[in-house]
Motif scaffolding. Structure first.
Motif, PDB file in Angstrom:
ATOM      1  N   SER A 167      -6.507 114.671  42.177  1.00  0.00           N
ATOM      2  CA  SER A 167      -5.299 114.899  42.509  1.00  0.00           C
ATOM      3  C   SER A 167      -4.581 113.536  42.955  1.00  0.00           C
ATOM      4  O   SER A 167      -3.369 113.281  42.646  1.00  0.00           O
ATOM      5  N   GLY A 168      -5.346 112.613  43.754  1.00  0.00           N
ATOM      6  CA  GLY A 168      -4.861 111.394  43.947  1.00  0.00           C
ATOM      7  C   GLY A 168      -3.812 111.531  45.335  1.00  0.00           C
ATOM      8  O   GLY A 168      -3.401 110.530  45.520  1.00  0.00           O
ATOM      9  N   THR A 169      -3.879 112.456  45.982  1.00  0.00           N
ATOM     10  CA  THR A 169      -2.897 112.428  47.246  1.00  0.00           C
ATOM     11  C   THR A 169      -3.418 111.413  48.203  1.00  0.00           C
ATOM     12  O   THR A 169      -2.647 110.692  48.793  1.00  0.00           O
ATOM     13  N   ASN A 170      -4.817 111.338  48.141  1.00  0.00           N
ATOM     14  CA  ASN A 170      -5.305 110.111  49.184  1.00  0.00           C
ATOM     15  C   ASN A 170      -5.291 108.721  48.383  1.00  0.00           C
ATOM     16  O   ASN A 170      -6.151 107.934  49.134  1.00  0.00           O
ATOM     17  N   ARG A 171      -5.120 108.467  47.301  1.00  0.00           N
ATOM     18  CA  ARG A 171      -5.192 107.282  46.621  1.00  0.00           C
ATOM     19  C   ARG A 171      -4.292 106.316  47.263  1.00  0.00           C
ATOM     20  O   ARG A 171      -3.320 106.464  47.449  1.00  0.00           O
ATOM     21  N   ARG A 172      -4.969 105.086  47.753  1.00  0.00           N
ATOM     22  CA  ARG A 172      -4.358 104.277  48.763  1.00  0.00           C
ATOM     23  C   ARG A 172      -4.616 102.846  48.186  1.00  0.00           C
ATOM     24  O   ARG A 172      -5.759 102.534  47.927  1.00  0.00           O
ATOM     25  N   PHE A 173      -3.464 102.145  47.832  1.00  0.00           N
ATOM     26  CA  PHE A 173      -3.284 100.696  47.516  1.00  0.00           C
ATOM     27  C   PHE A 173      -3.660 100.184  48.810  1.00  0.00           C
ATOM     28  O   PHE A 173      -3.160 100.637  49.930  1.00  0.00           O
ATOM     29  N   ARG A 174      -3.914  98.649  48.659  1.00  0.00           N
ATOM     30  CA  ARG A 174      -3.933  97.907  49.875  1.00  0.00           C
ATOM     31  C   ARG A 174      -2.658  97.684  50.536  1.00  0.00           C
ATOM     32  O   ARG A 174      -1.840  97.867  49.830  1.00  0.00           O
ATOM     33  N   SER A 175      -2.652  97.787  52.048  1.00  0.00           N
ATOM     34  CA  SER A 175      -1.120  97.885  52.494  1.00  0.00           C
ATOM     35  C   SER A 175      -0.256  96.696  52.244  1.00  0.00           C
ATOM     36  O   SER A 175      -0.350  95.503  52.398  1.00  0.00           O
ATOM     37  N   SER A 176       0.930  97.315  51.961  1.00  0.00           N
ATOM     38  CA  SER A 176       2.238  96.474  51.656  1.00  0.00           C
ATOM     39  C   SER A 176       3.354  97.269  51.993  1.00  0.00           C
ATOM     40  O   SER A 176       3.288  98.397  51.869  1.00  0.00           O
ATOM     41  N   ALA A 177       4.528  96.670  51.871  1.00  0.00           N
ATOM     42  CA  ALA A 177       5.925  97.395  52.235  1.00  0.00           C
ATOM     43  C   ALA A 177       7.027  96.531  51.585  1.00  0.00           C
ATOM     44  O   ALA A 177       7.057  95.333  51.667  1.00  0.00           O
ATOM     45  N   LEU A 178       7.957  97.286  51.093  1.00  0.00           N
ATOM     46  CA  LEU A 178       9.003  96.686  50.598  1.00  0.00           C
ATOM     47  C   LEU A 178      10.396  96.921  51.211  1.00  0.00           C
ATOM     48  O   LEU A 178      10.827  98.084  51.589  1.00  0.00           O
ATOM     49  N   LEU A 179      10.768  95.741  51.969  1.00  0.00           N
ATOM     50  CA  LEU A 179      12.183  95.855  52.600  1.00  0.00           C
ATOM     51  C   LEU A 179      13.310  95.723  51.540  1.00  0.00           C
ATOM     52  O   LEU A 179      13.426  94.662  50.789  1.00  0.00           O
ATOM     53  N   HIS A 180      14.237  96.748  51.458  1.00  0.00           N
ATOM     54  CA  HIS A 180      15.428  96.592  50.373  1.00  0.00           C
ATOM     55  C   HIS A 180      16.676  96.709  51.078  1.00  0.00           C
ATOM     56  O   HIS A 180      17.026  97.619  51.836  1.00  0.00           O
TER      57      HIS A 180
END
Length: 261
Positions: free
Chosen positions: A33-46
């Motif tokens: 189902s992919g609920t726990n699929r996680r890419f390596r940490s990053s974030a986008l400030l918009h």
């Protein structure tokens, strides 16, 4: 007026979820189902002046495709570990084919590490030393060095918006054992994004590099942010569980959008 936002592009630890070698319940669920699929940490400030990506990990291309983006100009780096910088060569190549220059912001020692690891990147990426802080529209962004346990040190960033409705948040993905000086920028925040690899990590303390949730909760008791998001999570965390967290604390999910107001 458009509300400034922070979108969590990646919420996983250094190996992401699922682990390629693992068939635990969390990794198995992540493959289905992919609920726990996680890419390596990053974030986008918009914000009104544009987009600023915090860290550029190995899934950068997948993340760009997921959000339908074709070009990118600005990236802020927390530290020169693979899971936070592995996308830089691919981004540089994209800039070359797009006939543009990207902009990388980091403290001077991080830029020095990048030059050693990837000496060709400055052909396409302009490096900017933000050791003393940097403006981003109405925001002032300031880095500070934090303990990263057995991995040495990382940088966390505090974002202060000085307007009629001020807002303060910090992004601290890779830290543990913070001393009083390192904790100081974590006070007076509306929002804290902090890394927690496990709920309770059993590994020997000298082998560790990121807080677990129980330790982070102690930190929150001291610093008292209004809202907290736990990120940088390993396969030891199931985001479908609550873990008895306070109502002001939530587990990060890929694509979570946080309004900064």
């Amino acid at each position: 007026m458009v509300t400034d936002t922070l979108t969590l592009w990646g919420t996983g630890d250094s190996m992401g979820v699922p682990r390629v070698y693992c068939s635990c319940g969390v990794c198995t669920e992540a493959r289905t189902s992919g609920t726990n699929r996680r890419f390596r940490s990053s974030a986008l400030l918009h914000t009104s002046v544009g987009k600023l990506l915090i860290d550029c990990g190995p899934e950068w291309r997948t993340q760009m495709e997921h959000y339908g983006l074709r070009t990118f100009e600005h990236v802020l780096i927390t530290h020169a570990h693979f899971d936070h910088i592995a996308g830089l060569p691919e981004w540089a190549d994209a800039c070359r084919y797009s006939h543009m220059k990207g902009h990388v912001y980091a403290p001077a020692d991080v830029l020095t590490q990048l030059r050693t690891m990837f000496p060709w990147l400055e052909n396409q990426l302009n490096y900017h030393d933000c050791s003393s802080g940097m403006p981003w529209g109405e925001w002032v962004i300031r880095p500070w060095k934090v303990c990263h346990g057995k991995n040495g040190f990382s940088y966390a960033y505090r974002f202060d918006k000085h307007t009629d409705q001020p807002y303060r948040f910090a992004y601290c993905s890779d830290a543990i054992h913070l001393n009083a000086e390192e904790k100081a920028p974590l006070f007076g925040l509306q929002l804290l994004i902090i890394g927690t690899n496990f709920y309770k990590e059993e590994s020997a303390i000298h082998t560790r590099s990121v807080y677990d949730m129980t330790e982070a909760l102690d930190l929150l008791q001291e610093t008292k942010p209004r809202q907290t998001v736990f990120t940088h999570m390993s396969h030891g965390v199931d985001v479908q569980q609550h873990y008895g967290l306070p109502v002001s604390v939530v587990l990060a999910r890929t694509g979570m959008v946080l309004e900064l107001e």
